[in-house]
Design an enzyme around this catalytic site. Structure first.
Site, mmCIF file in Angstrom:
data_model
loop_
_atom_site.group_PDB
_atom_site.id
_atom_site.type_symbol
_atom_site.label_atom_id
_atom_site.label_comp_id
_atom_site.label_asym_id
_atom_site.label_seq_id
_atom_site.Cartn_x
_atom_site.Cartn_y
_atom_site.Cartn_z
ATOM 1 N N CYS A 158 0.853 -1.197 0.000
ATOM 2 C CA CYS A 158 0.000 0.000 0.000
ATOM 3 C C CYS A 158 0.887 1.245 0.000
ATOM 4 O O CYS A 158 0.893 2.010 -0.949
ATOM 5 C CB CYS A 158 -0.933 -0.024 1.202
ATOM 6 S SG CYS A 158 -2.111 -1.394 1.151
ATOM 7 N N TYR A 221 -14.366 1.897 4.348
ATOM 8 C CA TYR A 221 -15.195 0.716 4.115
ATOM 9 C C TYR A 221 -16.599 0.906 4.689
ATOM 10 O O TYR A 221 -16.799 1.666 5.645
ATOM 11 C CB TYR A 221 -14.532 -0.519 4.718
ATOM 12 C CG TYR A 221 -13.336 -0.987 3.914
ATOM 13 C CD1 TYR A 221 -13.517 -1.647 2.703
ATOM 14 C CD2 TYR A 221 -12.040 -0.747 4.349
ATOM 15 C CE1 TYR A 221 -12.435 -2.064 1.944
ATOM 16 C CE2 TYR A 221 -10.948 -1.154 3.600
ATOM 17 C CZ TYR A 221 -11.152 -1.809 2.401
ATOM 18 O OH TYR A 221 -10.080 -2.212 1.640
ATOM 19 N N ALA A 274 -10.765 -5.458 6.566
ATOM 20 C CA ALA A 274 -11.169 -5.939 5.241
ATOM 21 C C ALA A 274 -9.955 -6.600 4.602
ATOM 22 O O ALA A 274 -8.903 -5.974 4.463
ATOM 23 C CB ALA A 274 -11.673 -4.792 4.383
#
Length: 275
Positions: A158, A221, A274
């Site tokens: 990321c 999310y 997630a």
């Protein structure tokens, strides 16, 4: 004085709430129960964070762990490891969901930092050497997004790029993040890189200045959304202080060398991961 990162963090959440777009169709991410993890995202965002003093960049609207992020930082940048068991032994469970059969996360994160770079032992060694010997260079970077090895990573990185610049004995750090889970990942990442910035500055006899943070896709999310909106509208507090003890060399750094002083925060909030 309120914590600097609280305002930045609220601005990010507000931007997504006001301008973001919800995902549609199939998404890669899922919750532990198998439900698709949809998200509201905003593309293209930059913030600048003053890291020149002893303020600890931890949000105060909720409790933000400091020990586990520093252990992960140590695992990636100092140990330069990809072995999840080693991280577990340090008391950090961040990578358990992505552990591969061989016990590693594949050719990701610490594996890439450990690669020899321009004759230096690792990417970190290259950064340190250049900052000490060639501080005017505009080529002082690390990169762990390696296209021909992405398929051998348990999860593609990321935060993947750093660039380091010196102006007038002040050290600037630019960070590039391709994907940003705002409720969980961003909180840990900003604290981690603020500490790395200070450690590199200490190693090189420089003063830490600003961190410039660039995010491509920042998102909240669906199961985080309402709780996070409520969280960032809470009261915030005076910032904690950070102290780095027993510093001799960045390569001798240990997670317990970091001391957080007077951390005040709001009610704890739990967010599902997630995957």
């Amino acid at each position: 004085m309120k914590a600097r990162f609280d305002k930045i963090y609220k601005d990010i959440v507000d931007t997504i709430a006001e301008k973001g777009i919800w995902s549609e169709g199939n998404v890669r991410t899922k919750y532990a129960d198998g439900t698709a993890a949809h998200y509201k995202s905003y593309i293209g965002y930059q913030f600048r964070l003053d890291n020149s003093d002893d303020e600890a960049h931890l949000i105060t609207s909720r409790f933000a762990p400091s020990k586990a992020p520093i252990r992960e930082l140590y695992w990636i940048w100092i140990l330069q490891s990809n072995n999840v068991d080693v991280l577990n032994e340090l008391g950090c469970k961040f990578w358990d969901e992505w552990k591969m059969q061989d016990g590693t996360i594949g050719k990701a994160y610490g594996y890439q930092i450990a690669q020899e770079t321009f004759g230096q032992k690792s990417q970190l060694h290259y950064v340190i050497n250049e900052l000490k010997k060639n501080p005017n260079s505009r080529r002082i970077m690390t990169e762990i997004w390696i296209p021909n090895e992405l398929s051998e990573m348990a999860l593609t990185p990321c935060v993947h790029l750093t660039q380091w610049s010196v102006i007038g004995n002040k050290l600037y750090l630019e960070v590039r993040q391709r994907s940003c889970d705002v409720a969980l990942g961003l909180v840990a990442n900003v604290f981690q890189y603020s500490v790395l910035h200070k450690l590199v500055a200490l190693e090189c006899g420089l003063e830490p200045a600003e961190i410039i943070w660039n995010i491509h896709n920042m998102h909240i999310y669906d199961r985080h959304y309402d709780k996070l909106i409520e969280q960032v509208n809470r009261e915030t507090f005076e910032p904690a202080k950070i102290k780095i003890n027993n510093f001799k060399s960045i390569f001798d750094f240990k997670p317990d060398d970091i001391e957080i002083i007077d951390y005040k925060y709001g009610e704890k909030v739990s967010y599902e991961v997630a995957i």
